[in-house]
Each structure stands twice: as C-alpha cells, then as structure tokens.
Design an enzyme around this catalytic site. Structure first.
Site, mmCIF file in Angstrom:
data_model
loop_
_atom_site.group_PDB
_atom_site.id
_atom_site.type_symbol
_atom_site.label_atom_id
_atom_site.label_comp_id
_atom_site.label_asym_id
_atom_site.label_seq_id
_atom_site.Cartn_x
_atom_site.Cartn_y
_atom_site.Cartn_z
ATOM 1 N N CYS A 269 0.888 -1.256 0.075
ATOM 2 C CA CYS A 269 -0.074 -0.117 -0.026
ATOM 3 C C CYS A 269 0.732 1.124 -0.221
ATOM 4 C CB CYS A 269 -0.851 -0.028 1.153
ATOM 5 S SG CYS A 269 -1.708 1.549 1.561
ATOM 6 N N CYS B 198 0.193 3.824 2.704
ATOM 7 C CA CYS B 198 0.575 3.150 4.041
ATOM 8 C C CYS B 198 1.992 3.509 4.348
ATOM 9 C CB CYS B 198 0.339 1.684 3.969
ATOM 10 S SG CYS B 198 -1.601 1.181 3.948
#
Length: 105
Positions: free
Chosen positions: A29, A32
């Site tokens: 991600c 993230c």
C-alpha cells in the site's frame, strides 16, 4: 521510537491501557508507506503516544475481525475501546488534532 508491531498474541495487551493509535497497513500500500513516515515523525515529537502497527499482509484475520475493509485504516483507542476510526491517509496535523481530542480528555 515508541512504535510497536502487533501480533494476534499481543494486540489486546498493547491497547488495553491509555491512549493508542493503531495503524492497519499492508506491504503493498503506497499511502500506508507515506503514513508510516508521518507516524515515525510524530513518535519522535510525541514520545508519550502509544503507536501500534498491524500488518494485514501478515495477519489478514485482523481485518475480518475488526471490519477493516481498506488500508490505511487508523483506530484511535482509549483504554481498550475504539473512540474513532479513520479510513485513508491522514496528515500529521489531522493525527495531532485527534491526539489532542482524545488523549487529554
């Protein structure tokens, strides 16, 4: 740094007392990774804040158990109880605002 990584075994222990920020992320991600840097900076500025990271790539059942449908998802937890959940990337200012809202109440 005051960032801890949660496992199935220690998650409840890590969140049971005080105020915690729990970051649910995956290895792939992009947002993230950006948020991880924000949390690292905040942990240096605010060493008293308990920051917990949960890698859903390693512990996918956490996602099902806690109804995490997207990453990053951030839980703000006070004494073991979720007080707020934010899905998506947060800025440092937004996180700091939530800390002020919940940590000192």
């Amino acid at each position: 740094m005051n960032i801890k990584y949660a496992t199935y075994e220690n998650y409840n222990e890590l969140i049971k007392e005080g105020f915690s920020i729990v970051d649910f992320f995956t290895n792939t991600c992009g947002p993230c990774k950006v948020f991880a840097k924000i949390l690292e900076e905040l942990s240096l500025e605010l060493p008293f804040i308990n920051i917990i990271k949960v890698n859903l790539s390693d512990y996918p059942a956490f996602g099902k158990e806690l109804n995490i449908d997207a990453v990053p998802t951030v839980l703000f937890i006070k004494d073991g109880k979720e007080v707020e959940r934010v899905v998506g990337l947060m800025s440092a200012d937004e996180v700091t605002e939530k800390i002020g809202q919940y940590y000192y109440e």
